[in-house]
Design an enzyme around this catalytic site. Structure first.
Site, PDB file in Angstrom:
ATOM      1  N   GLU A  11       0.752  -1.334   0.012  1.00  0.00           N
ATOM      2  CA  GLU A  11       0.116  -0.048   0.097  1.00  0.00           C
ATOM      3  C   GLU A  11       1.005   1.324  -0.053  1.00  0.00           C
ATOM      4  O   GLU A  11       0.468   2.344  -0.645  1.00  0.00           O
ATOM      5  CB  GLU A  11      -0.825  -0.158   1.208  1.00  0.00           C
ATOM      6  CG  GLU A  11      -1.789   1.158   1.617  1.00  0.00           C
ATOM      7  CD  GLU A  11      -2.448   1.718   0.312  1.00  0.00           C
ATOM      8  OE1 GLU A  11      -3.400   2.689   0.271  1.00  0.00           O
ATOM      9  OE2 GLU A  11      -2.972   0.870  -0.445  1.00  0.00           O
ATOM     10  N   HIS A  13      -4.473  -9.443 -16.713  1.00  0.00           N
ATOM     11  CA  HIS A  13      -5.946  -9.279 -17.164  1.00  0.00           C
ATOM     12  C   HIS A  13      -5.976  -7.604 -17.037  1.00  0.00           C
ATOM     13  O   HIS A  13      -6.678  -6.948 -17.513  1.00  0.00           O
ATOM     14  CB  HIS A  13      -6.691  -9.821 -16.066  1.00  0.00           C
ATOM     15  CG  HIS A  13      -8.323  -9.765 -16.505  1.00  0.00           C
ATOM     16  ND1 HIS A  13      -8.913 -10.157 -17.606  1.00  0.00           N
ATOM     17  CD2 HIS A  13      -9.382  -9.474 -15.805  1.00  0.00           C
ATOM     18  CE1 HIS A  13     -10.050 -10.136 -17.922  1.00  0.00           C
ATOM     19  NE2 HIS A  13     -10.528  -9.421 -16.714  1.00  0.00           N
TER      20      HIS A  13
END
Length: 301
Positions: free
Chosen positions: A58, A275
């Site tokens: 993060e 993806h």
């Protein structure tokens, strides 16, 4: 200085793309709360001292996003100064800065306040617009500094609208894909092309969310195939339009293949990131074709 601007633009586009992929990494590793409910600090620290994997992921995402914001602003200001009369460049500079800021604010809001799946999915959609606008600005800068002539195709108004509507529809489908992920519906269907052994599952379920996304995405493939046929029959000499459409189709096929692999690999991270990469490249390529197609009006009037 022109060479520096070109390299800066390439770097900016790459970093913004990295932000998109790192956002997908944060989501798919469960690292959204890696810095707690504080922003822009991480657990109240500028540089977190904790060594947890989720915290590092993060924090790295935030750091790269901050760098991207600086680069986007520098590129935008430089481009406006360098090309004060180009309306397209002015529009893209405003768009790139607006979407990178909006993306950051939505990310901050998601950290500080608990957000719904709808808002979280929209965050990914905004990040795609941020990358697309930055990439288009980069292309425009290269067009001014490196290309011999502007890319103005001779295509019909109907074909132009075809690309506009296709891009709008694709954005909706991409949003539905982000909604699939943020509702934990990625494995709602455990097989392909059927969904848990059924051709039409219960639509009011996670399988139904996944199934609807599949159906919408399948229509993009059909739409693009029809568009390619028309372009080959009527506009095969329009290289930028033809090549852009073919690249978009390749990206959407690779996206579909990676999506199937995601299901059978049970969400293996490399395939999930692939993806996200293919869908980002697909949408950016499609917006490029739209930008070029819209120039037909400048040519005829």
């Amino acid at each position: 200085m022109d060479r520096i601007l070109r390299w800066l633009s390439v770097l900016t586009s790459f970093v913004v793309l990295l932000v998109v992929l790192m956002g997908a990494l944060v989501t798919n590793t469960g690292s959204a709360d890696g810095c707690g409910a504080t922003w822009p600090l991480c657990y109240g620290e500028v540089i977190p001292t904790g060594a947890h994997k989720e915290t590092m992921i993060e924090f790295s995402h935030r750091a790269v996003a901050g760098l991207a914001g600086i680069l986007v602003v520098v590129q935008a200001v430089w481009a406006c100064i360098k090309f004060p009369k180009r309306k397209e460049i002015k529009f893209m500079t405003i768009s790139s800065v607006f979407f990178i800021v909006l993306q950051a604010l939505m990310g901050a809001a998601a950290v500080i306040w608990s957000q719904s799946s709808i808002v979280l999915a929209l965050h990914f959609g905004i990040s795609l617009l941020s990358f697309a606008s930055t990439l288009l600005l980069t292309i425009l800068i290269f067009e001014e500094l490196s290309f011999r002539k502007r890319m103005i195709p001779d295509i019909s108004k109907g074909m132009t609208w075809n690309y506009i509507l296709l891009s709008l529809y694709s954005y909706i489908v991409i949003y539905s894909g982000a909604f699939v992920r943020h509702t934990d519906s990625s494995l709602g269907c455990l097989d392909f092309p059927r969904c848990n052994g059924e051709w039409v599952p219960d639509l009011y379920s996670r399988a139904g969310i996944q199934y609807i996304h599949r159906t919408l995405a399948g229509l993009i493939v059909i739409w693009l195939l029809i568009t390619i046929i028309i372009v080959l029959l009527r506009y095969k000499r329009e290289g930028y339009v033809l090549n852009g459409t073919l690249i978009a189709f390749l990206c959407v096929v690779l996206q579909a293949i990676s999506g199937v692999i995601v299901i059978y690999s049970r969400m293996e991270l490399p395939f999930v990131l692939m993806h996200s990469l293919f869908v980002t490249c697909f949408f950016a390529t499609l917006t490029f074709v739209v930008m070029i197609a819209l120039r037909r009006k400048e040519k005829r009037y």
